[in-house]
Design an enzyme around this catalytic site. Structure first.
Site, PDB file in Angstrom:
ATOM      1  N   HIS A 107       1.308  -1.649   0.135  1.00  0.00           N
ATOM      2  CA  HIS A 107       0.118   0.285   0.478  1.00  0.00           C
ATOM      3  C   HIS A 107       0.925   1.366  -0.192  1.00  0.00           C
ATOM      4  CE1 HIS A 107      -3.133  -2.612   2.190  1.00  0.00           C
ATOM      5  NE2 HIS A 107      -4.134  -2.346   1.232  1.00  0.00           N
ATOM      6  N   LYS A 151     -17.820  -6.870   6.681  1.00  0.00           N
ATOM      7  CA  LYS A 151     -16.520  -7.541   6.742  1.00  0.00           C
ATOM      8  C   LYS A 151     -16.126  -7.427   8.036  1.00  0.00           C
ATOM      9  CE  LYS A 151     -12.724  -6.655   4.392  1.00  0.00           C
ATOM     10  NZ  LYS A 151     -12.053  -5.511   3.022  1.00  0.00           N
ATOM     11  N   ARG A 195      -2.234  -6.104  -8.919  1.00  0.00           N
ATOM     12  CA  ARG A 195      -1.095  -6.988  -8.280  1.00  0.00           C
ATOM     13  C   ARG A 195      -1.507  -8.236  -9.764  1.00  0.00           C
ATOM     14  NH1 ARG A 195      -3.166  -8.441  -2.825  1.00  0.00           N
ATOM     15  NH2 ARG A 195      -5.012  -7.850  -4.088  1.00  0.00           N
TER      16      ARG A 195
END
Length: 157
Positions: free
Chosen positions: A13, A37, A86
Site C-alpha cells: 500500500h 466485513k 497485482r
C-alpha cells in the site's frame, strides 16, 4: 485519492501511496469501513496506523471513507482515484469500478501496477499469516507488526 480498507496497511500500500504522491503532489488515503466485513483492526485503529505509516510522506493525509467514493471525492475536490494492481483479477475488478465511478461523476481512475517486490502481497495474506502465528514484520511497518502481535497475544491470553 487512494481508497481501501488497509486492514492492515502494508508496504505494498505504501509503495502505491508514495508513487501517487509523486504523481499528484497531494493524496488522501481513504480508509473505508464496511459493516459486513470482519476486520482485524477497527476503523479508528486502521486510520491511526495509516496516519503513522504515511507520516513521512509529504502531501499525504488520511481520512475515514464513508458513503460512496464518488461523493467522498467530489466533497474533497479529488478528481482521481489511484489503485494498485497485482494480478489480472485486480484489473478486472478495478476496471468495473473505474467505469461505474466515471459514469456516475466523471471521476478518473489511475491503475498503478504493483512494484515487483510487493506484487503478491495482500492484507488478507498478512492477516492469515499473523492469525496463524507467523512473523509479518517484513510486510508491514514496524508499528503495524507490533499491533498485530499485541492483538495475537491478547487473543491467546
Amino acid at each position: 485519492m487512494c481508497p481501501g480498507s488497509f486492514d492492515p496497511i502494508t508496504h505494498g500500500h505504501l509503495d502505491v501511496i508514495n508513487r501517487a504522491a509523486t504523481l499528484f503532489g497531494e493524496v488522501i488515503v481513504a480508509v473505508g469501513r464496511n459493516s459486513a466485513k470482519k476486520y482485524l483492526f477497527d476503523t479508528d485503529e486502521r486510520v491511526e496506523l495509516a496516519r503513522a505509516a504515511v507520516a513521512d510522506i509529504p502531501g499525504v493525509q488520511v481520512e475515514v471513507l464513508s458513503g460512496l467514493l464518488v461523493d467522498f471525492c467530489r466533497e474533497r475536490d479529488a478528481g482521481y482515484v489511484v489503485k494498485g494492481l497485482r494480478f489480472a483479477s485486480d484489473f478486472d475488478f478495478e476496471l468495473q469500478m473505474a467505469h461505474i465511478n466515471h459514469s456516475l461523476t466523471g471521476l478518473e481512475t489511475v491503475l498503478l501496477p504493483a512494484s515487483a517486490q510487493w506484487g503478491t502481497l495482500s492484507s488478507t495474506m498478512v492477516r492469515e499469516v499473523a492469525t496463524l502465528g507467523g512473523d509479518v514484520s517484513a510486510f508491514v511497518p514496524a508499528l503495524v507488526a507490533e499491533r498485530i502481535e499485541n492483538k495475537r497475544t491478547d487473543h491467546e491470553g
